[in-house]
Design a protein around this motif. Structure first.
Motif: not given
Length: 202
Positions: A161-162, A158-159, A41
């Motif tokens: 969340e991923v 973002k990371f 990721k």
């Protein structure tokens, strides 16, 4: 999907030690393998770390597969090399275990930074963890390529969340770091006893 990307690793951690308290080869490597999707990721920033971890897992696994009952315990892979004086070779399992442990040290430090230092950007968190763990073992070339790679680190929010999926990612990261760190420490102590904990990268 329930749980976070750490859920599979957390499930495996419980099986790393034998009843006698020894680290088992395959369960330990399985936990490390479960962290590869987390590294994915990060994208290009972690390509080096991922190939390093993957390569060292494969090296240890192939030795284990050559004689599973003999190499059931992680340190038996290294003890054999210490006896035959091949532990310091660059293709040894000792070297593989050392660098796998160091790469995991780096990841644990990075995960801890992400949950305890919300003020750091992703590339700051990566660089700080790198300086604390891997940097002193790397030569100039490895160090420079690492510094360049860190500039490609994804956006932190973002990371998170991923990797969060459908669970409490901070709690899972905390659990992972707390449960996994003692194994890394044990590896370092074992390697130090064998005089193998201070090998540097060329």
């Amino acid at each position: 999907m329930s749980g976070t990307v750490f859920t599979p690793a957390l499930e495996k951690i419980e099986h790393v030690k034998s009843e006698q308290g020894e680290i088992l080869t395959m369960p330990f490597l399985e936990v490390c393998k479960q962290i590869l999707p987390v590294i994915d990721k990060f994208g290009a920033a972690m390509a080096l770390v991922k190939s390093d971890i993957g390569g060292n897992i494969s090296r240890l696994e192939s030795m284990y597969s050559s004689n599973p009952s003999k190499f059931n315990y992680l340190y038996s892979l290294v003890q054999r090399e210490v006896e035959t004086k091949t532990a310091k070779s660059s293709s040894s399992c000792a070297n593989g275990l050392l660098w796998l442990t160091r790469a995991m040290d780096f990841l644990v430090a990075l995960f801890e930074n992400l949950i305890h230092h919300p003020e750091l950007s992703m590339s700051q968190a990566c660089t700080e963890s790198y300086n604390k763990t891997l940097k002193k073992w790397h030569g100039w070339i490895a160090s420079s390529s690492f510094t360049v790679a860190m500039k490609l680190a994804p956006d932190r929010k973002k990371f998170m969340e991923v990797i969060g999926g459908g669970g409490d990612v901070n709690a899972d990261i905390e659990k992972f770091c707390t449960a996994f760190s003692p194994f890394l420490l044990e590896n370092h102590k074992f390697l130090a006893r064998c005089g193998l904990d201070d090998m540097k990268a060329s």
